[in-house]
Write a protein that holds these residues in place. Sequence first.
Motif, PDB file in Angstrom:
ATOM      1  N   GLU A 240     -18.096 -27.226  26.288  1.00  0.00           N
ATOM      2  CA  GLU A 240     -17.743 -27.127  24.874  1.00  0.00           C
ATOM      3  C   GLU A 240     -16.570 -26.174  24.693  1.00  0.00           C
ATOM      4  O   GLU A 240     -16.580 -25.062  25.226  1.00  0.00           O
ATOM      5  N   VAL A 241     -15.578 -26.640  23.955  1.00  0.00           N
ATOM      6  CA  VAL A 241     -14.409 -25.825  23.619  1.00  0.00           C
ATOM      7  C   VAL A 241     -14.312 -25.822  22.094  1.00  0.00           C
ATOM      8  O   VAL A 241     -14.230 -26.898  21.481  1.00  0.00           O
ATOM      9  N   PRO A 242     -14.318 -24.651  21.470  1.00  0.00           N
ATOM     10  CA  PRO A 242     -14.235 -24.606  20.008  1.00  0.00           C
ATOM     11  C   PRO A 242     -12.932 -25.226  19.499  1.00  0.00           C
ATOM     12  O   PRO A 242     -11.896 -25.157  20.154  1.00  0.00           O
ATOM     13  N   LYS A 243     -12.997 -25.800  18.309  1.00  0.00           N
ATOM     14  CA  LYS A 243     -11.817 -26.451  17.732  1.00  0.00           C
ATOM     15  C   LYS A 243     -10.653 -25.475  17.564  1.00  0.00           C
ATOM     16  O   LYS A 243      -9.498 -25.884  17.616  1.00  0.00           O
ATOM     17  N   GLU A 244     -10.949 -24.199  17.418  1.00  0.00           N
ATOM     18  CA  GLU A 244      -9.890 -23.193  17.263  1.00  0.00           C
ATOM     19  C   GLU A 244      -9.034 -23.066  18.527  1.00  0.00           C
ATOM     20  O   GLU A 244      -7.927 -22.548  18.479  1.00  0.00           O
ATOM     21  N   LEU A 245      -9.571 -23.528  19.660  1.00  0.00           N
ATOM     22  CA  LEU A 245      -8.837 -23.436  20.930  1.00  0.00           C
ATOM     23  C   LEU A 245      -8.282 -24.794  21.368  1.00  0.00           C
ATOM     24  O   LEU A 245      -7.702 -24.905  22.447  1.00  0.00           O
TER      25      LEU A 245
END
Length: 70
Positions: free
Chosen positions: A41-46
């Motif tokens: 999982e990679v946050p949308k901010e990144l």
Amino acid sequence: MPNTFRNNKSKNRFELEIDDHLAFVDYEELSPGSIALLHTEVPKELAGRGVGSILAKAVLENVRTHGIKV
């Protein structure tokens, strides 16, 4: 602040902290010295910054260094 990579054994996941956001790969220990990678999982901010690739490379380097089978 530099990027921080760690194996959070209490949560069974590899974590990469960047700019106060946390990307991670969940894993399951199958037997001593053997894991299965389950979820990334990679946050949308990144998003769009190559964080998934950086995380995958760090995970694979870590397991190789520690002699863990994937």
